[in-house]
Design a protein around this motif. Structure first.
Motif, PDB file in Angstrom:
ATOM      1  N   CYS A 341       5.775  -3.263  -0.800  1.00  0.00           N
ATOM      2  CA  CYS A 341       6.475  -1.977  -0.835  1.00  0.00           C
ATOM      3  C   CYS A 341       5.678  -0.879  -1.521  1.00  0.00           C
ATOM      4  CB  CYS A 341       7.815  -2.119  -1.554  1.00  0.00           C
ATOM      5  SG  CYS A 341       9.013  -3.080  -0.624  1.00  0.00           S
ATOM      6  N   THR A 342       4.765  -1.243  -2.389  1.00  0.00           N
ATOM      7  CA  THR A 342       4.061  -0.262  -3.221  1.00  0.00           C
ATOM      8  C   THR A 342       2.657   0.024  -2.710  1.00  0.00           C
ATOM      9  OG1 THR A 342       5.265  -1.156  -5.119  1.00  0.00           O
ATOM     10  CG2 THR A 342       3.396   0.278  -5.603  1.00  0.00           C
ATOM     11  N   CYS A 343       1.979  -1.026  -2.215  1.00  0.00           N
ATOM     12  CA  CYS A 343       0.573  -0.919  -1.851  1.00  0.00           C
ATOM     13  C   CYS A 343       0.378  -0.891  -0.332  1.00  0.00           C
ATOM     14  CB  CYS A 343      -0.208  -2.096  -2.434  1.00  0.00           C
ATOM     15  SG  CYS A 343       0.066  -2.310  -4.206  1.00  0.00           S
ATOM     16  N   PHE A 344       1.461  -0.874   0.396  1.00  0.00           N
ATOM     17  CA  PHE A 344       1.425  -0.986   1.847  1.00  0.00           C
ATOM     18  C   PHE A 344       2.621  -0.223   2.366  1.00  0.00           C
ATOM     19  CE2 PHE A 344       0.166  -2.675   5.776  1.00  0.00           C
ATOM     20  CZ  PHE A 344       1.132  -3.453   6.409  1.00  0.00           C
ATOM     21  N   ASN A 345       2.660   0.051   3.646  1.00  0.00           N
ATOM     22  CA  ASN A 345       3.816   0.776   4.174  1.00  0.00           C
ATOM     23  C   ASN A 345       4.240   0.250   5.534  1.00  0.00           C
ATOM     24  OD1 ASN A 345       5.759   2.737   3.634  1.00  0.00           O
ATOM     25  ND2 ASN A 345       4.239   4.283   3.090  1.00  0.00           N
ATOM     26  N   GLY A 346       3.979  -1.057   5.769  1.00  0.00           N
ATOM     27  CA  GLY A 346       4.385  -1.661   7.023  1.00  0.00           C
ATOM     28  C   GLY A 346       3.288  -1.605   8.075  1.00  0.00           C
ATOM     29  N   ALA A 347       3.330  -2.550   9.005  1.00  0.00           N
ATOM     30  CA  ALA A 347       2.386  -2.540  10.128  1.00  0.00           C
ATOM     31  C   ALA A 347       2.852  -1.497  11.135  1.00  0.00           C
ATOM     32  CB  ALA A 347       2.347  -3.915  10.777  1.00  0.00           C
TER      33      ALA A 347
END
Lengths: 462, 397
Positions: A341-347
């Protein structure tokens, strides 16, 4: 910086695409681009331009961990060598069996789902903004059902991503810098390199070609490419890839049972990379979760890259079972979720639509056809090297052939093959010291290229 | 990880939304919380992406691994569209799957031994990723701050630009402009001060310009408009709010060749290594979409959508101002920053949600200086924006 220094500029920490001839307008500064050997002349030292002597430096220290890395990541180095070779022999028909890059078109049932999703984004009803960082529900459910039915892995144990390589680094962030790790030797370089970057390792030791504090689990023909666990020291994390890149070896049920037990006894977490599972011909486990008890000790990461030709589309997933706990009882999945949730935003939502189509009955069948094609390529390569009298490994359960060149430097063999046959392979030592004396030949390619490459191998080594 | 105080802010808001819909299943919830784009992407862009997808089924059009740094064409297009006359070149641009992801990659690059300064309030990923990388120090409940982080207060008193003379040195300065959540865009002179501050302290600025396309006056859209910035700043940006790519995932980071560590080693070389090792490139379909966004027609089409959101912003701004609320931002960003002096922002958030079924975001989620503020985002269908504005006016009049 003197003119001499800039001519002999290091190629480390650079990818080939970065240095490859491009349409970028070049700046007036020296760029540390290495020149081909034959244009190296004796140079007089000239005074360096004023701007280089007084170049402004910030007061931020370079990350010492990144500085520990010995050279660029392996595959960009291979690409760079390929490019340099092409410049040297502009008319050569270079065949790339180095980087494991898929070549065959993606089945239409899958690409039309992605096209449909793209068009939908132009409509009010079909537009979607941010997706769940863990992935779209339907896809998570389809992955759980298709790959993990009967193993007790549920939809919410699945985290969809933009690929296994990215997930490996996210897992490293979850683990932090205070853990110790073990890898197979040889192994896919991202495990070691990400560990170095995170600060989990010591310095590189040139004499043994290993980083300090990493436990290298030697995998050789002699031990059937499965480490002798009785000689392996305890570490917090074990990276284990099966079917294996680069050796092509697949661990048996019995071996994986040992591995899970070993992890259990030591309180260790296994990160199991199953990106090549569908290439398995033998009746070996395709998922670590087939082994009882694995949910309490293992994370599994996988990818559509080699299944669906999604190397450029980018879609993978990681399974973190609810039962996997840190030493204080805190669920690993909660921390992984926080990272996601913090370092990524979904594929990408479009890639996810493609993945869902891959898992439909039609899509899954189509994927298997493409996998079958690459497996046939692999057979051709295996047969070629066998017929030439080489000791050949792998190839049965993975699209990689691991050829032994006893007593020889693998970079030397790589260069020899490239120079004499214009075929790019990958030197085994790029995967760790246990890869020295081996060459990895990957089986991704158009059939005619595979056949041509094999013809050239036969010519060279007859 | 243990040092993080709670879940990431935006999923927390989503959870509260969900609970609210459970409680009031018939209420028409209007979401002005998470800054999620709502308007469809123009055809010219989605058809480029559909075409790329379909090409992947052909022998000539199939592409496998792309360059980890991004397609050359796209990198050049980004340089030419956004960095004309600033000296930024295509090979200094790293295409990614979004700014949030890039921030963490930059954190991995910089390592855990650097000190960090953030605006207060600021986009939570700057602090959270710093905490995760182990350099924030312990959370201090009394101040709601992490011990090792420099918080640069941004409030109406200082015109939302920190007083750099009283700001301690930090290795890395995260600076977002136009700002999320306050909506304030720093002026050329302010950014010049910032660059000089960084230069005199040997700091690196990580400049987040994700909302630059919302600027409508001569305010700088890139840090590189400031002379000297190339030696001190990295810039991160995104197609998310620019092109509605929040779900498609595309962004970029600029690392100038002149940016050097204290030992003279170019930051760009290490960033390239990170990108090659911890990442595998943005989706080729998203990149095709990005290229279409930067074509003449595509750019025009997207700008209309940005204008639509800015019109939304104006509507909300005027509605809130008309009932006497202290309202900030909303001129160069799709966020409105409303001041509720003396009140707890979570209390105000809850009251607004309960009374009007409008979701906003409590300012304290962005840092201690966000307490007493509410962020209202202006993404949404026009009718929802009008309805929400009406409900808020009614509540506060």
């Amino acid at each position: 910086m003197s003119v001499m220094q800039s001519l002999s500029g290091s190629i480390s920490s650079s990818s080939s695409a970065f240095l490859a001839p491009t349409n970028f307008t070049s700046s007036s500064r020296a760029q540390n681009v290495p020149l081909p050997a034959k244009s190296f002349r004796i140079c007089k030292c000239v005074a360096a331009p004023q701007e280089q002597i007084t170049a402004y430096k910030t007061k931020v220290s370079r990350n010492a961990n990144v500085a520990k890395l010995q050279a660029g990541y392996l595959f960009p180095e291979i690409a760079r060598r390929r490019t340099a070779h092409l410049q040297k022999y502009p008319d050569a028909k270079v065949i790339s069996l180095g980087i494991g890059d898929t070549t065959e078109p993606i089945p239409e049932v899958i690409t039309s789902a992605m096209a449909k999703r793209s068009y939908a984004l132009s409509t009010l009803e079909g537009y979607s903004g941010y997706g769940a960082e863990q992935g779209e529900k339907a896809l998570r459910a389809a992955i759980a059902s298709r790959f993990y039915k009967n193993f007790g892995i549920e939809e919410d144990d699945i985290f969809v991503s933009d690929g296994a390589k990215c997930d490996i680094s996210r897992l490293q962030v979850v683990f932090g810098s205070n853990v110790t790790m073990a890898v197979q030797d040889p192994s896919y370089p991202a495990y070691v390199d990400s560990s170095v970057i995170m600060g989990q390792t010591g310095q590189f030791q040139k004499d043994v070609e290993k980083y300090g504090k990493i436990e290298y689990m030697r995998c050789t023909p002699e031990n059937g490419f499965f480490p002798d666990l009785s000689t392996v020291s305890r570490t917090d994390i074990i990276f284990f890839c099966s079917p294996n890149n680069p050796t092509g070896s697949a661990a048996t049920r019995e071996q994986l049972t040992q591995l899970v037990q070993f992890a259990k006894d030591n309180g260790t977490i296994i990160v199991y990379d199953s990106a090549y599972a569908l290439y398995m011909s033998d009746d070996n486990p395709r998922s670590i979760f087939e082994i009882p008890g694995a949910k309490e000790v293992a994370i599994e990461t996988s990818s559509f890259s080699k299944y669906a030709g999604f190397t450029g589309v980018r879609l993978g997933w990681t399974v973190v079972p609810k039962q996997l706990l840190f030493s204080d009882g805190f669920p690993v999945a909660k921390d992984f979720n926080r990272i996601v949730c913090t370092c990524f935003n979904g594929a990408s939502n479009i890639a996810q639509a493609g993945a869902l189509a891959c898992l439909s009955p039609e899509g899954f069948e189509a994927m298997h056809e493409v996998i079958g094609f690459y497996k046939e390529n692999t057979d051709i390569i295996v047969e070629t090297f066998n017929s030439l009298g080489f000791k050949v490994y792998g190839g049965k359960n993975a699209p990689y052939v691991w050829v032994c060149f006893p007593g020889r430097s693998s970079w030397e063999v790589f260069s020899e093959i490239l120079e004499k046959t214009h075929v790019v392979t990958t030197p085994g030592s790029g995967f760790g010291p246990g890869g020295e004396g081996f060459i990895r030949v990957s089986a991704f390619g158009h059939r005619e290229n595979i056949l041509e490459a094999c013809r050239r191998f036969k010519e060279l080594y007859k | 990880m243990e040092n993080l105080q709670s879940g990431y802010l935006f999923p927390e808001i989503s959870m509260r939304e969900f609970e609210h819909t459970q409680k009031y299943p018939d209420a028409e919830l209007i979401r002005l919380g998470v800054g999620d784009t709502s308007q469809p992407i123009p055809d010219i862009i989605t058809s480029a992406m559909a075409e790329q997808a379909q090409n992947l089924s052909t022998i000539e059009g199939y592409k496998g691994y792309g360059a980890e740094q991004g397609n050359t064409e796209l990198r050049v297009a980004i340089a030419e569209t956004f960095y004309k006359n600033t000296g930024v070149k295509g090979n200094e641009i790293f295409v990614s799957d979004g700014a949030q992801c890039d921030i963490s990659r930059l954190q991995m690059l910089l390592g855990s031994n650097v000190t960090v300064a953030v605006q207060d309030p600021s986009f939570p990923a700057f602090i959270d990723s710093s905490v995760i990388l182990g350099r924030a120090g312990k959370f201090q409940k009394e101040t709601s701050k992490y011990g090792n982080v420099v918080y640069m207060n941004c409030s109406p008193q200082n015109d939302f630009f920190p007083d750099l003379q009283t700001t301690p040195r930090a290795d890395i300065i995260f600076f977002c402009s136009p700002n999320n959540p306050t909506g304030y865009a720093a002026s050329w002179h302010q950014l010049k001060q910032l660059v000089e501050f960084a230069k005199s302290n040997g700091s690196i600025i990580v400049y987040d310009s994700s909302y630059a396309s919302y600027i409508s006056d001569p305010t700088p859209t890139s840090i590189y408009e400031i002379p000297g910035a190339r030696e001190v700043a990295i810039e991160v940006s995104s197609f998310s709010k620019f092109a509605g790519f929040t779900g498609v995932r595309l962004g970029w980071t600029v690392v100038p060749e002149e940016l050097l560590y204290s030992n003279g080693f170019p930051v760009i070389k290490d960033y390239d290594r990170i990108v090659c090792t911890c990442f595998n490139g943005a989706s080729n379909i998203a990149q095709a979409g990005g290229l279409a966004c930067l074509s003449r027609q595509g750019y025009k089409a997207i700008t209309s959508v940005v204008d639509y959101y800015m019109e939304n912003t104006k509507i909300i701004y005027e509605a809130l101002t008309s009932v006497g609320l202290k309202v900030y931002g909303g001129k160069n960003a799709p966020y409105i920053w409303v001041h509720f002096p003396g009140m707890s922002s979570w209390d105000v958030f809850n009251k607004i949600l309960e009374k009007t079924h409008v979701v906003t975001i409590p300012g304290s989620g962005f840092g201690p200086a966000g307490e007493h503020y509410i962020r209202v985002s202006a993404f949404g269908h026009r009718d929802c924006i009008l309805e929400a504005s009406m409900r808020l006016k009614t509540m506060f009049s």
